[in-house]
Design a protein around this motif. Structure first.
Motif, mmCIF file in Angstrom:
data_model
loop_
_atom_site.group_PDB
_atom_site.id
_atom_site.type_symbol
_atom_site.label_atom_id
_atom_site.label_comp_id
_atom_site.label_asym_id
_atom_site.label_seq_id
_atom_site.Cartn_x
_atom_site.Cartn_y
_atom_site.Cartn_z
ATOM 1 N N THR A 53 0.835 -1.201 0.000
ATOM 2 C CA THR A 53 0.000 0.000 0.000
ATOM 3 C C THR A 53 0.870 1.251 0.000
ATOM 4 O OG1 THR A 53 -1.650 -1.219 1.283
ATOM 5 C CG2 THR A 53 -1.885 1.172 1.186
ATOM 6 N N ASP A 146 -10.092 5.597 5.193
ATOM 7 C CA ASP A 146 -8.971 5.274 4.308
ATOM 8 C C ASP A 146 -8.841 6.232 3.129
ATOM 9 O OD1 ASP A 146 -8.523 3.186 5.989
ATOM 10 O OD2 ASP A 146 -8.933 1.593 4.538
ATOM 11 N N GLU A 150 -5.573 8.624 2.463
ATOM 12 C CA GLU A 150 -4.729 8.483 1.272
ATOM 13 C C GLU A 150 -4.666 9.784 0.480
ATOM 14 O OE1 GLU A 150 -6.666 5.174 -0.502
ATOM 15 O OE2 GLU A 150 -6.028 3.805 1.090
ATOM 16 N N TYR A 178 -3.080 3.388 10.363
ATOM 17 C CA TYR A 178 -2.966 3.510 8.906
ATOM 18 C C TYR A 178 -2.637 4.943 8.513
ATOM 19 C CZ TYR A 178 -4.075 3.150 3.942
ATOM 20 O OH TYR A 178 -4.004 3.180 2.568
ATOM 21 N N SER A 181 0.992 5.473 9.166
ATOM 22 C CA SER A 181 1.768 4.742 8.168
ATOM 23 C C SER A 181 1.872 5.527 6.865
ATOM 24 C CB SER A 181 1.112 3.384 7.896
ATOM 25 O OG SER A 181 1.693 2.753 6.772
ATOM 26 N N GLU A 182 0.730 5.965 6.361
ATOM 27 C CA GLU A 182 0.705 6.692 5.098
ATOM 28 C C GLU A 182 1.448 8.026 5.204
ATOM 29 O OE1 GLU A 182 -1.626 5.919 1.864
ATOM 30 O OE2 GLU A 182 -0.291 4.387 2.656
ATOM 31 N N ILE A 206 3.909 0.642 14.782
ATOM 32 C CA ILE A 206 2.850 0.223 13.858
ATOM 33 C C ILE A 206 2.914 -1.280 13.605
ATOM 34 C CG2 ILE A 206 2.008 0.444 11.483
ATOM 35 C CD1 ILE A 206 2.901 3.403 11.611
ATOM 36 N N ARG A 210 -0.437 -3.347 14.343
ATOM 37 C CA ARG A 210 -1.171 -4.006 13.264
ATOM 38 C C ARG A 210 -0.316 -5.076 12.585
ATOM 39 N NH1 ARG A 210 -6.030 -1.957 11.672
ATOM 40 N NH2 ARG A 210 -6.147 -4.099 10.891
ATOM 41 N N LYS A 213 -1.454 -6.385 9.037
ATOM 42 C CA LYS A 213 -1.399 -5.542 7.843
ATOM 43 C C LYS A 213 0.051 -5.234 7.480
ATOM 44 C CE LYS A 213 -5.919 -4.885 7.434
ATOM 45 N NZ LYS A 213 -6.699 -5.282 6.226
ATOM 46 N N TYR A 215 1.165 -2.149 7.238
ATOM 47 C CA TYR A 215 1.245 -0.720 7.519
ATOM 48 C C TYR A 215 2.649 -0.262 7.926
ATOM 49 C CZ TYR A 215 -3.909 -0.843 7.650
ATOM 50 O OH TYR A 215 -5.238 -1.003 7.352
ATOM 51 N N GLU A 216 3.452 -1.165 8.469
ATOM 52 C CA GLU A 216 4.811 -0.779 8.859
ATOM 53 C C GLU A 216 5.657 -0.394 7.651
ATOM 54 O OE1 GLU A 216 5.478 -4.794 7.338
ATOM 55 O OE2 GLU A 216 3.898 -3.919 8.591
ATOM 56 N N GLY A 218 5.010 1.834 5.531
ATOM 57 C CA GLY A 218 5.013 3.285 5.346
ATOM 58 C C GLY A 218 6.258 3.941 5.913
#
Length: 229
Positions: A53, A146, A150, A178, A181-182, A206, A210, A213, A215-216, A218
């Protein structure tokens, strides 16, 4: 959201139009990092995933920075839309293109659905960034939406550097994993090496929050972008 809706034609168009070296470098590059700035074995123990992602959000960021590529891709996607989707795209575009109030633009950053319109909405938000981004930063502290997260990330990455610094100031108040992360990717794109410690902390936090997912990736991607030679 974007990971689920990315269109293969995006990469196809880049290759067909002579951007194949760019795509290859982006998707399959092997970053060389300055390991003197971080523990010797960190990147060996924590490899960067080639498709995540975070990588796709980064792709959106730099595509907007390359306006000629963005325009070409959008035109190609529009040209092959089925009639029903094209009608939806036009109707959605009409609803937001005439917006001129910051509150309305920020609100639409949650509602937007078509990926082509996402790019157009980001461009509009950039035109009003001095009014839009303070509202965006405020919402990011509590948002778990989300699509908004984003779009906000891509917006800040393409905005004035002062908003990256304001993002850093509010970072402790951002609750959603999230979102953190982003938004870490913004620090990587802006080459904020002074935020390396924050990124290391967020990577560990992160990943613990999570584990189900990616997410880490990011903050990890941000570290690669900052430290790559």
């Amino acid at each position: 959201y974007f990971l689920e809706n990315i269109n293969v034609i995006f990469v196809y168009t880049c290759i067909k139009s002579g951007y194949n070296e760019f795509v290859a470098a982006f998707l399959w590059r092997k970053q060389t990092v300055d390991r003197r700035k971080i523990s010797e074995d960190f990147f060996d123990e924590h490899p960067l995933e080639q498709l995540s992602t975070a990588q796709l959000t980064y792709f959106r960021m730099i595509t907007i920075m390359m306006s000629d590529l963005e325009e070409l891709v959008n035109e190609t996607v529009i040209s092959v839309m089925e009639e029903s989707r094209h009608e939806q795209y036009l109707a959605e575009k009409e609803r937001f293109m005439n917006l001129d109030k910051a509150e309305d633009i920020v609100s639409y950053m949650r509602k937007i659905k078509d990926p082509v319109n996402c790019s157009l909405l980001i461009q509009k938000a950039l035109e009003y960034q001095d009014d839009v981004i303070p509202l965006v930063l405020k919402r990011l502290c509590k948002s778990g939406h989300d699509v908004f997260i984003e779009n906000a990330t891509v917006l800040i990455a393409n905005a004035d550097i002062k908003y990256t610094e304001q993002l850093y100031d509010i970072f402790p108040d951002i609750r959603n994993a999230y979102a953190r992360s982003e938004l870490c990717i913004v620090f990587g794109v802006k080459k904020k090496s002074e935020y390396t410690q924050l990124l290391l902390e967020q990577y560990a936090l992160i990943k613990k929050e999570r584990p189900d997912k990616d997410y880490e990736q990011g903050p990890l991607l941000a570290l690669y972008l900052i430290l790559e030679a």
